[in-house]
Design a protein around this motif. Structure first.
Motif, PDB file in Angstrom:
ATOM      1  N   THR A  85       3.954  13.392 -14.359  1.00 40.48           N
ATOM      2  CA  THR A  85       3.261  12.136 -14.057  1.00 40.48           C
ATOM      3  C   THR A  85       3.395  11.776 -12.586  1.00 40.48           C
ATOM      4  OG1 THR A  85       5.229  11.011 -14.808  1.00 40.48           O
ATOM      5  CG2 THR A  85       3.427  11.175 -16.347  1.00 40.48           C
ATOM      6  N   THR A  86       4.577  12.052 -11.983  1.00 44.37           N
ATOM      7  CA  THR A  86       4.744  11.752 -10.563  1.00 44.37           C
ATOM      8  C   THR A  86       3.772  12.570  -9.717  1.00 44.37           C
ATOM      9  OG1 THR A  86       7.071  11.346 -10.962  1.00 44.37           O
ATOM     10  CG2 THR A  86       6.408  11.676  -8.703  1.00 44.37           C
ATOM     11  N   ALA A  87       3.642  13.871 -10.051  1.00 43.25           N
ATOM     12  CA  ALA A  87       2.750  14.721  -9.268  1.00 43.25           C
ATOM     13  C   ALA A  87       1.301  14.274  -9.434  1.00 43.25           C
ATOM     14  CB  ALA A  87       2.908  16.181  -9.689  1.00 43.25           C
ATOM     15  N   LEU A  88       0.917  13.856 -10.651  1.00 48.44           N
ATOM     16  CA  LEU A  88      -0.451  13.369 -10.862  1.00 48.44           C
ATOM     17  C   LEU A  88      -0.698  12.090 -10.066  1.00 48.44           C
ATOM     18  CD1 LEU A  88      -2.973  14.062 -12.461  1.00 48.44           C
ATOM     19  CD2 LEU A  88      -2.176  12.603 -14.261  1.00 48.44           C
ATOM     20  N   GLY A  89       0.301  11.171 -10.049  1.00 48.11           N
ATOM     21  CA  GLY A  89       0.167   9.950  -9.264  1.00 48.11           C
ATOM     22  C   GLY A  89       0.022  10.229  -7.786  1.00 48.11           C
ATOM     23  N   LEU A  90       0.787  11.226  -7.289  1.00 48.32           N
ATOM     24  CA  LEU A  90       0.679  11.544  -5.869  1.00 48.32           C
ATOM     25  C   LEU A  90      -0.669  12.177  -5.541  1.00 48.32           C
ATOM     26  CD1 LEU A  90       4.266  12.789  -5.215  1.00 48.32           C
ATOM     27  CD2 LEU A  90       3.184  10.816  -4.257  1.00 48.32           C
ATOM     28  N   ALA A  91      -1.209  12.957  -6.493  1.00 47.46           N
ATOM     29  CA  ALA A  91      -2.540  13.517  -6.258  1.00 47.46           C
ATOM     30  C   ALA A  91      -3.575  12.403  -6.159  1.00 47.46           C
ATOM     31  CB  ALA A  91      -2.905  14.489  -7.380  1.00 47.46           C
ATOM     32  N   PHE A  92      -3.434  11.375  -7.018  1.00 49.84           N
ATOM     33  CA  PHE A  92      -4.333  10.220  -6.922  1.00 49.84           C
ATOM     34  C   PHE A  92      -4.145   9.496  -5.592  1.00 49.84           C
ATOM     35  CE2 PHE A  92      -4.985  10.292 -11.589  1.00 49.84           C
ATOM     36  CZ  PHE A  92      -6.355  10.182 -11.555  1.00 49.84           C
ATOM     37  N   ALA A  93      -2.872   9.397  -5.125  1.00 40.65           N
ATOM     38  CA  ALA A  93      -2.623   8.725  -3.844  1.00 40.65           C
ATOM     39  C   ALA A  93      -3.327   9.462  -2.710  1.00 40.65           C
ATOM     40  CB  ALA A  93      -1.126   8.643  -3.575  1.00 40.65           C
ATOM     41  N   ILE A  96      -6.942   8.547  -2.856  1.00 42.46           N
ATOM     42  CA  ILE A  96      -7.161   7.184  -2.350  1.00 42.46           C
ATOM     43  C   ILE A  96      -7.154   7.191  -0.826  1.00 42.46           C
ATOM     44  CG2 ILE A  96      -6.032   4.929  -2.144  1.00 42.46           C
ATOM     45  CD1 ILE A  96      -5.171   5.222  -5.026  1.00 42.46           C
ATOM     46  N   TYR A  97      -6.211   7.940  -0.239  1.00 40.23           N
ATOM     47  CA  TYR A  97      -6.132   7.990   1.216  1.00 40.23           C
ATOM     48  C   TYR A  97      -7.378   8.634   1.812  1.00 40.23           C
ATOM     49  CZ  TYR A  97      -4.082   8.653   5.783  1.00 40.23           C
ATOM     50  OH  TYR A  97      -3.834   8.606   7.112  1.00 40.23           O
ATOM     51  N   MET A  98      -7.912   9.672   1.137  1.00 40.86           N
ATOM     52  CA  MET A  98      -9.113  10.315   1.661  1.00 40.86           C
ATOM     53  C   MET A  98     -10.311   9.380   1.608  1.00 40.86           C
ATOM     54  SD  MET A  98      -8.826  14.085   0.075  1.00 40.86           S
ATOM     55  CE  MET A  98     -10.579  14.341   0.193  1.00 40.86           C
ATOM     56  N   LYS A  99     -10.384   8.540   0.580  1.00 45.42           N
ATOM     57  CA  LYS A  99     -11.556   7.680   0.416  1.00 45.42           C
ATOM     58  C   LYS A  99     -11.473   6.452   1.332  1.00 45.42           C
ATOM     59  CE  LYS A  99     -14.924   6.268  -2.758  1.00 45.42           C
ATOM     60  NZ  LYS A  99     -15.156   5.000  -3.243  1.00 45.42           N
ATOM     61  N   TYR A 100     -10.281   5.781   1.387  1.00 45.89           N
ATOM     62  CA  TYR A 100     -10.189   4.504   2.085  1.00 45.89           C
ATOM     63  C   TYR A 100      -9.468   4.597   3.421  1.00 45.89           C
ATOM     64  CZ  TYR A 100     -11.558   2.543  -2.406  1.00 45.89           C
ATOM     65  OH  TYR A 100     -12.230   2.246  -3.552  1.00 45.89           O
ATOM     66  N   THR A 102      -6.309   4.377   3.925  1.00 49.77           N
ATOM     67  CA  THR A 102      -5.095   3.574   3.941  1.00 49.77           C
ATOM     68  C   THR A 102      -4.404   3.709   2.596  1.00 49.77           C
ATOM     69  OG1 THR A 102      -4.177   1.376   4.184  1.00 49.77           O
ATOM     70  CG2 THR A 102      -6.339   1.535   3.181  1.00 49.77           C
ATOM     71  N   LEU A 103      -3.107   3.300   2.558  1.00 48.09           N
ATOM     72  CA  LEU A 103      -2.374   3.337   1.297  1.00 48.09           C
ATOM     73  C   LEU A 103      -2.045   1.938   0.799  1.00 48.09           C
ATOM     74  CD1 LEU A 103       0.083   6.240   2.019  1.00 48.09           C
ATOM     75  CD2 LEU A 103      -1.640   6.203   0.264  1.00 48.09           C
ATOM     76  N   ASP A 104      -2.455   0.899   1.571  1.00 42.28           N
ATOM     77  CA  ASP A 104      -2.111  -0.466   1.201  1.00 42.28           C
ATOM     78  C   ASP A 104      -3.099  -0.994   0.162  1.00 42.28           C
ATOM     79  OD1 ASP A 104      -1.682  -3.289   1.207  1.00 42.28           O
ATOM     80  OD2 ASP A 104      -0.553  -2.983   3.056  1.00 42.28           O
ATOM     81  N   LEU A 105      -2.555  -1.470  -0.959  1.00 42.62           N
ATOM     82  CA  LEU A 105      -3.439  -1.865  -2.053  1.00 42.62           C
ATOM     83  C   LEU A 105      -4.273  -3.095  -1.703  1.00 42.62           C
ATOM     84  CD1 LEU A 105      -1.303  -1.294  -5.224  1.00 42.62           C
ATOM     85  CD2 LEU A 105      -3.342  -0.101  -4.541  1.00 42.62           C
ATOM     86  N   GLU A 106      -3.714  -4.024  -0.875  1.00 44.15           N
ATOM     87  CA  GLU A 106      -4.472  -5.231  -0.535  1.00 44.15           C
ATOM     88  C   GLU A 106      -5.654  -4.898   0.366  1.00 44.15           C
ATOM     89  OE1 GLU A 106      -1.837  -8.144   0.953  1.00 44.15           O
ATOM     90  OE2 GLU A 106      -1.403  -8.902  -1.059  1.00 44.15           O
ATOM     91  N   GLU A 107      -5.439  -3.975   1.319  1.00 43.89           N
ATOM     92  CA  GLU A 107      -6.555  -3.576   2.187  1.00 43.89           C
ATOM     93  C   GLU A 107      -7.659  -2.901   1.389  1.00 43.89           C
ATOM     94  OE1 GLU A 107      -5.686  -1.379   5.714  1.00 43.89           O
ATOM     95  OE2 GLU A 107      -3.739  -2.365   5.905  1.00 43.89           O
ATOM     96  N   ILE A 108      -7.281  -2.074   0.425  1.00 41.63           N
ATOM     97  CA  ILE A 108      -8.285  -1.409  -0.404  1.00 41.63           C
ATOM     98  C   ILE A 108      -9.101  -2.442  -1.170  1.00 41.63           C
ATOM     99  CG2 ILE A 108      -8.600   0.141  -2.355  1.00 41.63           C
ATOM    100  CD1 ILE A 108      -6.081   1.568  -1.391  1.00 41.63           C
ATOM    101  N   GLY A 109      -8.422  -3.475  -1.717  1.00 43.50           N
ATOM    102  CA  GLY A 109      -9.138  -4.501  -2.466  1.00 43.50           C
ATOM    103  C   GLY A 109     -10.059  -5.302  -1.572  1.00 43.50           C
ATOM    104  N   GLY A 110      -9.667  -5.520  -0.279  1.00 40.33           N
ATOM    105  CA  GLY A 110     -10.484  -6.325   0.617  1.00 40.33           C
ATOM    106  C   GLY A 110     -11.762  -5.641   1.042  1.00 40.33           C
ATOM    107  N   ASN A 111     -11.776  -4.305   1.009  1.00 40.63           N
ATOM    108  CA  ASN A 111     -12.959  -3.588   1.506  1.00 40.63           C
ATOM    109  C   ASN A 111     -14.124  -3.632   0.543  1.00 40.63           C
ATOM    110  OD1 ASN A 111     -11.861  -2.933   3.893  1.00 40.63           O
ATOM    111  ND2 ASN A 111     -11.209  -0.881   3.313  1.00 40.63           N
ATOM    112  N   ASN A 112     -13.853  -3.934  -0.688  1.00 43.83           N
ATOM    113  CA  ASN A 112     -14.927  -3.855  -1.679  1.00 43.83           C
ATOM    114  C   ASN A 112     -15.896  -5.017  -1.540  1.00 43.83           C
ATOM    115  OD1 ASN A 112     -14.350  -1.492  -2.855  1.00 43.83           O
ATOM    116  ND2 ASN A 112     -13.044  -2.356  -4.455  1.00 43.83           N
TER     117      ASN A 112
END
Lengths: 112, 247, 83
Positions: A85-93, A96-100, A102-112
């Motif tokens: 599960t840790t490796a799957l979560g890191l793959a998702f991270a 997320i970094y490739m798309k946005y 950044t790794l900050d969840l608040e910044e990701i929410g603000g861009n939408n």
């Protein structure tokens, strides 16, 4: 004593999950939580002055006082699942970094 | 403000846990668990249905499971169906990782060059780690360890090769073939048990003497399969994580 | 409760301290190294509680492979140069 440490480690993990905003640190908090849970489950089966649950040429019959082997069997598989599960979560991270960018969840929410 | 709310909430949950858990009837204090009252007593006496008889190392023969390591006998025999499900979870997570990251073809660019000690030392240490891993999962029914740590040790030996040599690449196709063969054989052994003695994953081979290397029926076979499967799966995960998108 | 083992108290205290540092450190790399250290401490506590199978598994996976996977992920993030 180690039982209390397991419970407190679980609480520390929940604190990290509630307050951190960085995705990587959330996964670290999840790992700390899991570590505390494993320590707690093992401590439930511990017997003072018991022997490890393996028959050897020294501890050679089943009349001895053994530590409970069932929680150990559960935790043995839980650790390997934790890696998955840790490796799957890191793959998702990484995704997320490739798309946005950044790794900050608040910044990701603000861009939408 | 957010942190204060979180700490207050956690103090509340912690107080509930500390008072609530020990108020449960029959929950043991630390170090005072009574194994004789639990279901584990049947696992320790290696007989879950009938009256208990003493099991002696090197003497008792033809028990339900002939494994000297009780944890192994629970993981691979009494609760083997759980282990099959767990191996499936690991397979699904590695499938997800290769779905998310497997499309990349480049290598990580930020890696430092390996120094002399790492390059030379890895050549000496690599066969030793592989041998330790194989020893651990072959002797899983006699000594601590088993398929899961043995397979992870093999994967960490491959990780050492990746760290020491930048051009090194495993042939991932062979690992995928090993993994799928081991997983299928696990299910086939379970179905053989269904055919021979009427329930899935039953121990249909003679279990032999407790403590001998060739004992415990299907336990060593299944643990070797689990070790190969976990080792090749984790190698695939590490290989996927070392990729990067080329622009 | 009259004979509290001193080793257990030290291991439990260090486990709590390292877990707290792992959650509360500012930089990601520090958090990961503290997580690896607390995993090593957990190996010690498993050995104290007579669980050799779990101790071996945690030593290989918890402090070896998980740290490696985290560090490979960090190498991607460092590419741009920030943080």
């Amino acid at each position: 004593m180690i039982q209390y440490a397991g419970i407190i480690l679980m609480l520390i993990g929940i604190y990290g999950l509630l307050t951190d905003k960085n995705v990587i640190k959330i996964i670290v908090s999840l790992n700390v939580f899991e570590l505390g849970l494993n320590v707690f489950i093992i401590s439930v089966g511990f017997v003072k002055d018991g022997v490890a649950p393996i028959l050897t040429s020294v501890n050679n019959h089943s009349g001895l006082i053994f530590v409970d082997p069932l929680p150990q069997a559960l935790v043995l598989t839980a650790i390997v699942i934790g890696l998955g599960t840790t490796a799957l979560g890191l793959a998702f991270a990484r995704r997320i970094y490739m798309k946005y960018g950044t790794l900050d969840l608040e910044e990701i929410g603000g861009n939408n | 403000m957010k942190k204060i709310v979180a700490i207050a909430l956690l103090v509340f949950i912690g107080a509930l846990l500390f008072t609530g858990i020990y108020a449960i009837d029959g929950f043991p204090k630390y170090g005072e668990a009574k194994v004789a009252d639990r279901v584990s007593e049947g696992y320790i006496m290696k007989n879950v249905t009938e009256a208990n008889t003493d099991v002696v190392y090197g003497v008792s023969t033809n028990l339900e499971t002939g494994s000297a390591n009780y944890v192994t006998s629970i993981v691979v025999n009494y609760r083997s169906f759980d282990t099959l499900g767990e191996v499936t979870v690991l397979f699904v997570s590695s499938l997800g990782i290769s779905l998310l990251l497997g499309g990349f073809s480049g290598k990580l660019r930020n890696r430092c060059k390996a120094n002399f000690i790492l390059r030379m030392g890895s050549k000496v240490v690599f066969p030793l780690i592989i041998m330790t891993g194989v020893y651990i999962f072959i002797h899983g029914h006699l000594s601590p360890g088993g398929g899961f740590p043995g397979g992870s040790m093999i994967a960490s030996a491959i990780l050492l090769l990746y760290l020491s040599d930048e051009k090194f690449r495993v042939n991932i196709e062979n690992f995928k073939k090993t993994e799928s063969t081991a997983g299928s054989l696990y299910v086939i052994i379970g179905l053989l048990g269904l055919v021979i003695s009427n329930y899935f994953l039953s121990n249909f081979i003679n279990t032999g003497t407790v403590g001998a290397l060739l004992s415990a029926g299907i336990i060593p076979i299944i643990y070797v399969l689990v070790g190969l499967k976990v080792g090749s799966e984790l190698t695939g995960v590490i290989t996927d994580f070392l990729k990067e998108e080329v622009e | 409760m009259n004979s509290v083992n001193i080793v257990e108290v030290i291991v439990a205290g260090l486990l709590i301290l390292l877990g707290f540092l792992a959650v509360n450190s500012k930089k990601m790399i520090t958090a990961i190294i503290y997580l690896s250290l607390s995993s090593m401490l957990a190996v010690l506590s498993f050995a104290i509680m007579k669980a050799p199978d779990v101790a071996i598994t945690e030593a290989v996976i918890g402090s070896g492979l998980i740290t490696a996977v985290f560090l490979f992920t960090l190498l991607v993030f460092k590419k741009v140069g920030d943080e």
